[in-house]
Write a protein that holds these residues in place. Structure first.
Motif, mmCIF file in Angstrom:
data_model
loop_
_atom_site.group_PDB
_atom_site.id
_atom_site.type_symbol
_atom_site.label_atom_id
_atom_site.label_comp_id
_atom_site.label_asym_id
_atom_site.label_seq_id
_atom_site.Cartn_x
_atom_site.Cartn_y
_atom_site.Cartn_z
ATOM 1 N N ASP A 146 -8.795 -5.005 -2.322
ATOM 2 C CA ASP A 146 -9.069 -3.601 -2.015
ATOM 3 C C ASP A 146 -8.654 -3.323 -0.572
ATOM 4 N N LEU A 147 -7.395 -2.941 -0.400
ATOM 5 C CA LEU A 147 -6.868 -2.654 0.936
ATOM 6 C C LEU A 147 -6.285 -1.237 0.951
ATOM 7 N N PRO A 148 -7.151 -0.223 1.131
ATOM 8 C CA PRO A 148 -6.673 1.165 1.089
ATOM 9 C C PRO A 148 -5.539 1.442 2.066
ATOM 10 N N TYR A 149 -5.620 0.839 3.274
ATOM 11 C CA TYR A 149 -4.580 1.087 4.276
ATOM 12 C C TYR A 149 -3.221 0.598 3.776
ATOM 13 N N SER A 150 -3.184 -0.626 3.205
ATOM 14 C CA SER A 150 -1.928 -1.175 2.692
ATOM 15 C C SER A 150 -1.416 -0.350 1.524
ATOM 16 N N ARG A 151 -2.312 0.041 0.634
ATOM 17 C CA ARG A 151 -1.900 0.856 -0.513
ATOM 18 C C ARG A 151 -1.277 2.169 -0.044
ATOM 19 N N ASN A 152 -1.892 2.787 0.951
ATOM 20 C CA ASN A 152 -1.340 4.032 1.493
ATOM 21 C C ASN A 152 0.062 3.812 2.037
ATOM 22 N N GLN A 153 0.215 2.767 2.830
ATOM 23 C CA GLN A 153 1.524 2.434 3.401
ATOM 24 C C GLN A 153 2.570 2.252 2.312
ATOM 25 N N TYR A 154 2.223 1.454 1.295
ATOM 26 C CA TYR A 154 3.175 1.128 0.243
ATOM 27 C C TYR A 154 3.527 2.379 -0.573
ATOM 28 N N ASN A 155 2.518 3.161 -0.921
ATOM 29 C CA ASN A 155 2.767 4.375 -1.700
ATOM 30 C C ASN A 155 3.640 5.370 -0.948
ATOM 31 N N ILE A 158 7.230 4.147 -0.846
ATOM 32 C CA ILE A 158 7.875 4.381 -2.148
ATOM 33 C C ILE A 158 8.256 5.851 -2.281
ATOM 34 N N ALA A 159 7.353 6.732 -1.874
ATOM 35 C CA ALA A 159 7.625 8.174 -1.930
ATOM 36 C C ALA A 159 8.842 8.540 -1.080
ATOM 37 N N LYS A 160 8.951 7.941 0.099
ATOM 38 C CA LYS A 160 10.095 8.217 0.985
ATOM 39 C C LYS A 160 11.409 7.787 0.343
ATOM 40 N N CYS A 161 11.380 6.639 -0.348
ATOM 41 C CA CYS A 161 12.585 6.170 -1.044
ATOM 42 C C CYS A 161 12.999 7.145 -2.143
ATOM 43 N N TYR A 162 12.032 7.553 -2.948
ATOM 44 C CA TYR A 162 12.332 8.516 -4.022
ATOM 45 C C TYR A 162 12.870 9.820 -3.442
ATOM 46 N N LEU A 163 12.333 10.225 -2.300
ATOM 47 C CA LEU A 163 12.794 11.452 -1.649
ATOM 48 C C LEU A 163 14.259 11.309 -1.232
ATOM 49 N N LYS A 164 14.604 10.143 -0.660
ATOM 50 C CA LYS A 164 15.988 9.889 -0.250
ATOM 51 C C LYS A 164 16.930 9.833 -1.452
ATOM 52 N N LEU A 165 16.389 9.415 -2.605
ATOM 53 C CA LEU A 165 17.186 9.313 -3.830
ATOM 54 C C LEU A 165 17.159 10.615 -4.639
ATOM 55 N N ASN A 166 16.559 11.664 -4.036
ATOM 56 C CA ASN A 166 16.467 13.001 -4.651
ATOM 57 C C ASN A 166 15.674 13.025 -5.959
ATOM 58 N N ILE A 168 12.437 14.021 -6.650
ATOM 59 C CA ILE A 168 11.333 14.728 -5.996
ATOM 60 C C ILE A 168 10.006 14.539 -6.727
ATOM 61 N N GLU A 169 10.032 14.636 -8.062
ATOM 62 C CA GLU A 169 8.783 14.525 -8.834
ATOM 63 C C GLU A 169 8.129 13.154 -8.648
ATOM 64 N N LYS A 170 8.948 12.114 -8.658
ATOM 65 C CA LYS A 170 8.401 10.764 -8.450
ATOM 66 C C LYS A 170 7.883 10.600 -7.029
ATOM 67 N N ALA A 171 8.566 11.238 -6.084
ATOM 68 C CA ALA A 171 8.114 11.168 -4.686
ATOM 69 C C ALA A 171 6.733 11.789 -4.548
ATOM 70 N N ILE A 172 6.522 12.932 -5.195
ATOM 71 C CA ILE A 172 5.226 13.622 -5.139
ATOM 72 C C ILE A 172 4.133 12.764 -5.775
ATOM 73 N N GLU A 173 4.499 12.060 -6.853
ATOM 74 C CA GLU A 173 3.531 11.209 -7.558
ATOM 75 C C GLU A 173 2.961 10.124 -6.641
ATOM 76 N N PHE A 174 3.809 9.574 -5.760
ATOM 77 C CA PHE A 174 3.370 8.475 -4.890
ATOM 78 C C PHE A 174 2.877 8.946 -3.522
ATOM 79 N N ALA A 175 3.152 10.210 -3.212
ATOM 80 C CA ALA A 175 2.762 10.718 -1.884
ATOM 81 C C ALA A 175 1.303 11.163 -1.864
ATOM 82 N N LYS A 176 0.440 10.285 -2.338
ATOM 83 C CA LYS A 176 -0.997 10.564 -2.341
ATOM 84 C C LYS A 176 -1.694 9.473 -1.554
#
Length: 222
Positions: A146-155, A158-166, A168-176
């Motif tokens: 249970d490492l909320p800080y690490s999970r936030n970082q990783y999510n 991932i969202a930034k990568c999806y954003l760079k790959l255009n 958008i919907e997947k980026a929003i899914e992980f940007a929580k």
């Protein structure tokens, strides 16, 4: 220099004594290297760290913790110098050793995958970066840590990568983000329901600030 000179070598030492000697020598190289990194003397840091790396290769078991620390410090110095290919090579070497070490080093595996993702992101290889960030998250969940800080970082990564790959919907899914509320107050029970209703995912309290700790825990679980 005093510390290096103080480690006097003796051919009559046992295996464990020799192992201790080289372990302490590598540790000193790591300390000097980390100090030089703090002072942004990256080339000088690499001189000490890579010399320590060579000693570890010859005299130490690669699974020793100081050997892992040495690899990570060398990787950090190369990262600051913008030498991403060297970074990636060292991280892959570290990852291979961690996977071989099994349970002994499994908790550090997600961080290594994450660092590889960062390196690939820096060189704009977003597909590879996404793969390593996702693998880091999978390993973190596999460890059930249970490492909320690490999970936030990783999510977010991932969202930034999806954003760079255009994508958008997947980026929003992980940007929580996980909302971790630390109640450093007396009688936190008064605010547990309020913060839970506001969307807190994790609630932390200080046991000495609770009148009845078991009731507080029950309230959080509810």
């Amino acid at each position: 220099q005093y510390f290096f000179l103080s480690l006097n070598w003796s051919n009559s030492w046992s295996y464990n004594e020799r192992k201790k000697y080289w372990g302490e020598t590598l540790q000193l190289h790591n300390i000097v290297g980390s100090i030089l990194i703090e002072f942004k003397e990256y080339d000088k840091a690499l001189f000490y760290l890579e010399r320590g790396y060579k000693l570890a290769k010859i005299y130490l078991n690669n699974f020793e913790s100081e050997s892992f620390n040495n690899l990570r410090l060398i990787q950090a110095a190369y990262w600051y110098l913008g030498e991403h290919e060297q970074c990636i090579a060292l991280l892959n070497e570290s990852l291979e050793l961690e996977l071989k070490a099994g349970e002994k080093r499994q908790r550090s595996i997600p961080a290594t995958y994450f660092e590889l993702g960062k390196c690939y992101f820096d060189v704009s290889d977003f597909e590879k970066a996404l793969y390593y960030f996702q693998t880091a998250l999978l390993y973190l969940e596999k460890l059930q840590t249970d490492l909320p800080y690490s999970r936030n970082q990783y999510n977010i990564s991932i969202a930034k990568c999806y954003l760079k790959l255009n994508e958008i919907e997947k980026a929003i899914e992980f940007a929580k983000k996980t909302i971790d509320v630390h109640l450093m107050i007396v009688d936190p029970d008064r605010y547990i329901k309020t913060f839970a209703n506001l969307g807190a995912n994790v609630l932390s309290v200080h046991y000495e600030a609770c009148n009845h700790l078991h009731r507080t825990i029950q309230a959080i679980k509810a």
